[in-house]
Design an enzyme around this catalytic site. Structure first.
Site: not given
Ligand code: FAD
Length: 451
Positions: A15, A35, A43, A48, A51, A115, A175, A177-178, A181, A261, A302, A310, A435, A440
């Site tokens: 994301s 990547e 996500c 997201c 899920k 990377a 306990g 959100y994941i 869900e 976690g 993250d 996201t 309504h 409401e």
């Molecule tokens: P990511 O989207 O995780 O992207 C990181 C990328 O880096 C990955 O593609 C990975 O393969 C790549 N990568 C890692 N290390 C390397 C490396 N050394 N070299 C090359 N590539 C690498 N958020 C919401 O807002 N709404 C939701 O409903 C929601 N539901 C979720 C449900 C679940 C089960 C989970 C696990 C998460 C959920 N989230 C949700 C959280 C959301 O998915 C994350 O907050 C978001 O994806 C974080 O984005 P990011 O760019 O930090 O990392």
């Protein structure tokens, strides 16, 4: 033009990484993104999106049951896990393609591979070296398994999206959100579901009323919830598993899903060797423009462990691109970030909980309403909704809006705008309701909860 291969080298096409890369390219920067696994990150592939698709699938059973009160009779209701998995995989492949096109169209070079950072301005991708004026780390986070005997028999949310077979009995541990869900998804799909949590309240980071009410509603739908329970070990006997609790009780099941976690993906990235500071949990320490202790390296999403959502990763990514390539001076505003939990029923919040308001020094008036929505007067499901407003007594500003009930996420997005605009309770009260809806009630609540 700098003497580097790129102006920005992003690690991670999730994301935050994709958004920052595309925006930087739109400002004319030469951008690459590495990547190692899938486009769109957590996500799109294991978060997201799949899920929410599973959550939709799990809603149908109850919706069909509810329809009986309205005169429908449904015979021979069957569910095919494989069909759901195939449909989900097709949609994710489509989205992977969308992201590939977006990167192509914006002129961002996609480099497949793992990377690592080898210098303040150099990145290695599986043996190939690239130089860049700036490096952005957007590697996300990963779920963890506990250090208990038999942990190797357990799965995490990552695995739950690819199960060959739908289990008959599942134990979900956690306990947050994941956990709620996935417990709701499995229960909705007809799986015998037990949720085990070592604490005494679900969603402990949210308003206390929400977790307590959600637990009641999930139990009504058939999820067995075990509070104050720890799992000491997991035994395997053939295909059957049994979780041995701290009280030596055995909980038999086919699948144990741990959702206790997630940790930032910073291991073996080479960050410490180039002077990037990490916090005790491994997250990258950044300042308010997402710059790390090494001035040419930035981090978002993250991996900085602020708000693991996201839309937050997207906003952080945009701000980095603006800051580096468009003289942007704006800072991320983490106040009033709304969020939803797609448990059954849904939970959504924006703003402060009652506890947070109290801790921030506000004197608040609380408005709370628990009622049976019109739909469920006739469905006879017994389902109720909870709505709650937290209001600053001095300024009359609405500090928090909270809901547990159908489509809470859809509903609270609009209230998030109101909170951002610092709406007062008086303005809520003069807003005309729609309504008959659940929403409401948010503009008709007049009775304060007794102090
Ligand atoms: P990511 O989207 O995780 O992207 C990181 C990328 O880096 C990955 O593609 C990975 O393969 C790549 N990568 C890692 N290390 C390397 C490396 N050394 N070299 C090359 N590539 C690498 N958020 C919401 O807002 N709404 C939701 O409903 C929601 N539901 C979720 C449900 C679940 C089960 C989970 C696990 C998460 C959920 N989230 C949700 C959280 C959301 O998915 C994350 O907050 C978001 O994806 C974080 O984005 P990011 O760019 O930090 O990392």
């Amino acid at each position: 033009m700098s003497g580097y291969d790129f102006d920005l080298f992003t690690i991670g096409a999730g994301s935050g990484g994709i958004r920052a890369s595309r925006r930087a390219a739109a400002f004319g920067a030469r951008v690459a993104v590495a990547e190692q696994r899938f486009l769109g990150g957590t996500c799109v592939n294991i978060g997201c999106i799949p899920k929410k698709l599973f959550s939709y699938a799990a809603h149908f059973k109850k919706d069909l049951e509810d329809s009986r009160g309205y005169g429908w009779s449904i015979h021979q209701l069957t569910f095919d896990w494989r069909s759901l998995l195939d449909a989900k995989n097709r949609e994710i492949e489509r989205l992977n393609g969308v992201y590939r096109n977006l990167l192509n169209q914006s002129g961002v070079e996609l480099i497949w591979g793992r990377a690592t950072v080898t210098g303040p301005n150099t990145v290695d991708v599986d043996g190939r070296t690239f130089t860049s004026k700036y490096i952005l780390v957007a590697t996300g986070s990963s779920p963890t398994l506990p250090e208990i005997e038999g942990a190797e028999h357990c799965i995490t949310s990552d695995d739950a999206f690819y199960l060959d077979k739908l289990p008959k009995r599942v134990v979900v541990v956690g306990g947050g959100y994941i956990a709620v869900e996935f417990a709701s998804i499995f229960n909705g799909l007809g799986v015998d579901t037990t949720l085990v949590y070592r604490g005494d309240r679900l969603l402990k980071n949210f308003d206390a009323d929400l977790g307590n009410f959600l637990a009641e509603q999930m139990s009504k739908r058939g999820v067995r919830i075990r509070f104050d329970t720890t799992i000491r070990k997991v035994d395997r006997d053939g295909t059957a598993l049994s979780c041995v609790t701290g009280d030596e009780e055995r909980l038999s099941c086919d699948t144990v899903l741990y959702a206790t976690g997630r940790l930032p993906n910073t291991a073996a990235l080479g960050l410490e060797s180039v002077g990037v500071a990490l916090a005790a949990n491994g997250s990258i320490v950044v300042d308010d423009v997402f710059q790390t202790a090494q001035p040419s390296i930035y981090a978002v999403g993250d991996v900085i462990h602020r708000m693991q959502l996201t839309p937050v990763a997207l906003a952080e990514g945009m701000l980095v691109a603006d800051h580096l390539f468009n003289n942007g001076a704006e800072h991320m505003d983490y106040d009033g970030v709304p969020t939803a939990i797609f448990s059954h029923p849904n939970v959504a919040i924006v703003g402060l909980s009652e506890e947070e308001a109290f801790q921030s020094g506000y004197t608040v008036d609380v408005y709370r309403s628990i009622f049976t929505p019109l739909k469920h007067t006739v469905s006879s499901s017994g389902e109720k909704v909870l709505l709650k407003l937290i209001v600053d007594r001095e300024s009359d500003r609405v500090l928090g809006v909270h809901m547990v009930g159908d489509d809470a996420g859809e509903l609270l997005q609009g209230f998030a705008v109101a909170i951002k605009c610092r709406a007062t309770k008086a303005q809520f009260d003069t807003t005309v309701g729609i309504h008959p809806t659940i929403a409401e009630e948010f503009v008709t609540m007049r009775t304060k909860v007794a102090a």
